[in-house]
Scaffold this motif. Structure first.
Motif, mmCIF file in Angstrom:
data_model
loop_
_atom_site.group_PDB
_atom_site.id
_atom_site.type_symbol
_atom_site.label_atom_id
_atom_site.label_comp_id
_atom_site.label_asym_id
_atom_site.label_seq_id
_atom_site.Cartn_x
_atom_site.Cartn_y
_atom_site.Cartn_z
ATOM 1 N N ALA A 1 0.832 -1.203 0.000
ATOM 2 C CA ALA A 1 0.000 0.000 0.000
ATOM 3 C C ALA A 1 0.865 1.250 0.000
ATOM 4 O O ALA A 1 0.557 2.245 -0.654
ATOM 5 C CB ALA A 1 -0.916 -0.011 1.227
ATOM 6 N N GLU A 2 1.982 1.219 0.721
ATOM 7 C CA GLU A 2 2.888 2.354 0.763
ATOM 8 C C GLU A 2 3.476 2.630 -0.608
ATOM 9 O O GLU A 2 3.540 3.769 -1.067
ATOM 10 C CB GLU A 2 4.018 2.074 1.759
ATOM 11 C CG GLU A 2 5.066 3.175 1.824
ATOM 12 C CD GLU A 2 4.539 4.432 2.461
ATOM 13 O OE1 GLU A 2 5.106 5.507 2.191
ATOM 14 O OE2 GLU A 2 3.544 4.348 3.215
ATOM 15 N N GLU A 3 3.896 1.566 -1.311
ATOM 16 C CA GLU A 3 4.509 1.739 -2.619
ATOM 17 C C GLU A 3 3.496 2.217 -3.653
ATOM 18 O O GLU A 3 3.815 2.914 -4.592
ATOM 19 C CB GLU A 3 5.138 0.431 -3.078
ATOM 20 C CG GLU A 3 6.381 0.062 -2.296
ATOM 21 C CD GLU A 3 7.013 -1.220 -2.793
ATOM 22 O OE1 GLU A 3 8.254 -1.273 -2.889
ATOM 23 O OE2 GLU A 3 6.271 -2.171 -3.077
ATOM 24 N N THR A 4 2.217 1.812 -3.480
ATOM 25 C CA THR A 4 1.198 2.141 -4.459
ATOM 26 C C THR A 4 0.958 3.643 -4.539
ATOM 27 O O THR A 4 0.466 4.153 -5.534
ATOM 28 C CB THR A 4 -0.112 1.408 -4.103
ATOM 29 O OG1 THR A 4 0.161 0.020 -3.979
ATOM 30 C CG2 THR A 4 -1.168 1.606 -5.183
ATOM 31 N N ARG A 5 1.327 4.359 -3.486
ATOM 32 C CA ARG A 5 1.070 5.795 -3.490
ATOM 33 C C ARG A 5 1.959 6.547 -4.484
ATOM 34 O O ARG A 5 1.672 7.669 -4.840
ATOM 35 C CB ARG A 5 1.298 6.354 -2.077
ATOM 36 C CG ARG A 5 0.368 5.769 -1.025
ATOM 37 C CD ARG A 5 0.453 6.572 0.256
ATOM 38 N NE ARG A 5 -0.249 5.908 1.332
ATOM 39 C CZ ARG A 5 0.356 5.249 2.301
ATOM 40 N NH1 ARG A 5 1.676 5.170 2.326
ATOM 41 N NH2 ARG A 5 -0.340 4.671 3.262
ATOM 42 N N SER A 6 3.049 5.989 -4.898
ATOM 43 C CA SER A 6 3.971 6.680 -5.778
ATOM 44 C C SER A 6 3.904 6.124 -7.195
ATOM 45 O O SER A 6 3.452 5.005 -7.412
ATOM 46 C CB SER A 6 5.412 6.562 -5.242
ATOM 47 O OG SER A 6 5.801 5.208 -5.199
ATOM 48 N N VAL A 7 4.350 6.932 -8.158
ATOM 49 C CA VAL A 7 4.397 6.484 -9.545
ATOM 50 C C VAL A 7 5.568 5.518 -9.702
ATOM 51 O O VAL A 7 6.676 5.799 -9.238
ATOM 52 C CB VAL A 7 4.569 7.686 -10.491
ATOM 53 C CG1 VAL A 7 4.715 7.216 -11.935
ATOM 54 C CG2 VAL A 7 3.400 8.639 -10.344
ATOM 55 N N PRO A 8 5.363 4.364 -10.325
ATOM 56 C CA PRO A 8 6.456 3.393 -10.428
ATOM 57 C C PRO A 8 7.564 3.867 -11.363
ATOM 58 O O PRO A 8 7.324 4.612 -12.315
ATOM 59 C CB PRO A 8 5.763 2.149 -10.995
ATOM 60 C CG PRO A 8 4.602 2.682 -11.762
ATOM 61 C CD PRO A 8 4.130 3.870 -10.962
ATOM 62 N N GLN A 9 8.763 3.432 -11.067
ATOM 63 C CA GLN A 9 9.867 3.638 -11.991
ATOM 64 C C GLN A 9 9.654 2.715 -13.184
ATOM 65 O O GLN A 9 9.155 1.593 -13.038
ATOM 66 C CB GLN A 9 11.195 3.298 -11.309
ATOM 67 C CG GLN A 9 12.402 3.406 -12.236
ATOM 68 C CD GLN A 9 13.648 2.788 -11.624
ATOM 69 O OE1 GLN A 9 13.596 2.262 -10.522
ATOM 70 N NE2 GLN A 9 14.752 2.844 -12.346
ATOM 71 N N VAL A 10 10.036 3.169 -14.378
ATOM 72 C CA VAL A 10 9.925 2.347 -15.586
ATOM 73 C C VAL A 10 11.322 2.092 -16.124
ATOM 74 O O VAL A 10 12.091 3.034 -16.349
ATOM 75 C CB VAL A 10 9.057 3.026 -16.665
ATOM 76 C CG1 VAL A 10 8.966 2.131 -17.904
ATOM 77 C CG2 VAL A 10 7.663 3.319 -16.126
ATOM 78 N N GLN A 11 11.647 0.835 -16.309
ATOM 79 C CA GLN A 11 12.950 0.471 -16.876
ATOM 80 C C GLN A 11 12.745 -0.341 -18.148
ATOM 81 O O GLN A 11 11.965 -1.299 -18.174
ATOM 82 C CB GLN A 11 13.778 -0.354 -15.884
ATOM 83 C CG GLN A 11 15.141 -0.742 -16.443
ATOM 84 C CD GLN A 11 16.026 -1.403 -15.407
ATOM 85 O OE1 GLN A 11 15.699 -1.409 -14.228
ATOM 86 N NE2 GLN A 11 17.130 -1.960 -15.835
ATOM 87 N N LEU A 12 13.417 0.056 -19.211
ATOM 88 C CA LEU A 12 13.329 -0.627 -20.494
ATOM 89 C C LEU A 12 14.586 -1.441 -20.736
ATOM 90 O O LEU A 12 15.700 -0.915 -20.658
ATOM 91 C CB LEU A 12 13.133 0.400 -21.619
ATOM 92 C CG LEU A 12 13.237 -0.129 -23.062
ATOM 93 C CD1 LEU A 12 12.186 -1.194 -23.315
ATOM 94 C CD2 LEU A 12 13.089 1.030 -24.041
ATOM 95 N N ILE A 13 14.416 -2.718 -21.014
ATOM 96 C CA ILE A 13 15.528 -3.597 -21.372
ATOM 97 C C ILE A 13 15.360 -3.972 -22.849
ATOM 98 O O ILE A 13 14.432 -4.709 -23.195
ATOM 99 C CB ILE A 13 15.554 -4.866 -20.505
ATOM 100 C CG1 ILE A 13 15.736 -4.488 -19.027
ATOM 101 C CG2 ILE A 13 16.669 -5.808 -20.953
ATOM 102 C CD1 ILE A 13 15.698 -5.675 -18.074
ATOM 103 N N PRO A 14 16.202 -3.461 -23.738
ATOM 104 C CA PRO A 14 16.067 -3.774 -25.164
ATOM 105 C C PRO A 14 16.167 -5.269 -25.415
ATOM 106 O O PRO A 14 17.071 -5.945 -24.903
ATOM 107 C CB PRO A 14 17.249 -3.028 -25.804
ATOM 108 C CG PRO A 14 17.594 -1.950 -24.834
ATOM 109 C CD PRO A 14 17.333 -2.531 -23.478
ATOM 110 N N ALA A 15 15.233 -5.790 -26.192
ATOM 111 C CA ALA A 15 15.231 -7.220 -26.513
ATOM 112 C C ALA A 15 14.371 -7.441 -27.745
ATOM 113 O O ALA A 15 13.370 -6.741 -27.957
ATOM 114 C CB ALA A 15 14.695 -8.052 -25.343
#
Length: 213
Positions: A79-93
């Motif tokens: 619930a604590e983490e849900t309050r923030s916008v997630p980091q997005v990481q792109l792995i080229p594949a």
């Protein structure tokens, strides 16, 4: 701004608050990862040959190792983490290499301290071998694993609407057209409380997520 492709290294420090990790994977019992393509379909599972680290639900499913148990306080952490916008990481594949890249990302997350139950893996094309294997035991058994939340859960991207939020969502773009990708990535980002990892073609991923990141 567009996403900048990164090497497949997951940096936990950039993800913000996260669930209390489990006790970690024992070196003597590493999590099994399907080998290079072609990927063999896991054979029938019995009481003598359960999936390593999988939660028990009857005679054929032994109790999980202690490392796979979810701490009692984990729901509050989610619930604590849900309050923030997630980091997005792109792995080229490439489409052919997206499953391998997703498996490697999951291993890095587990090695960094993430609990198995923190991770949801979605595939846009061919099902992950573990999803196919677990579905062979029936839909009810399959979704019980999801609801229990004690292990990494693998699902087809079409099931994203049924999946609940987890700290980390990994998307393997291993097939499907641009329309399918556009239907999957936004809800996948909504279900990622801390981190969304996308393994696929950078140009296609940026066309869907780049403007909103």
């Amino acid at each position: 701004m567009p996403l900048i492709p990164e090497e497949p290294q997951i940096h936990e420090s950039a993800q913000g608050p996260r669930a209390t990790p489990a006790t970690g994977r024992a070196a003597s019992t590493p999590r099994p990862v399907p080998g290079p393509r072609p990927r063999p379909v896991p054979g029938p599972r019995s009481a003598a040959t359960p999936r390593p680290g999988h939660p028990g639900r009857g005679p054929a499913r032994p109790a999980p190792p202690e490392r796979s148990q979810v701490p009692a306080e984990r729901p509050a952490a989610v619930a604590e983490e849900t309050r923030s916008v997630p980091q997005v990481q792109l792995i080229p594949a490439s489409a052919e290499g997206a499953l391998d890249a997703a498996d490697e990302a999951v291993d890095l997350l587990l090695d960094s301290g993430r609990a198995p139950g923190d991770i949801l893996v979605l595939t846009t094309g061919e099902q992950h071998p573990w999803a196919t294997h677990e579905l062979s035991f029936g839909e009810n058994s399959y979704w019980e694993q999801h609801d229990t939340g004690e292990d990494v859960f693998f699902a087809d991207a079409s099931a994203v609407g049924r999946a609940t939020a987890r700290p980390v969502v990994v998307v393997a773009v291993n097939g499907g057209g641009d329309d399918a990708l556009a239907r999957v990535l936004p809800p996948a980002r909504e279900r990622a409380a801390a981190l969304l990892v996308v393994c696929g073609d950078p140009q296609r991923v940026n066309s869907v997520l780049g403007a909103g990141v």
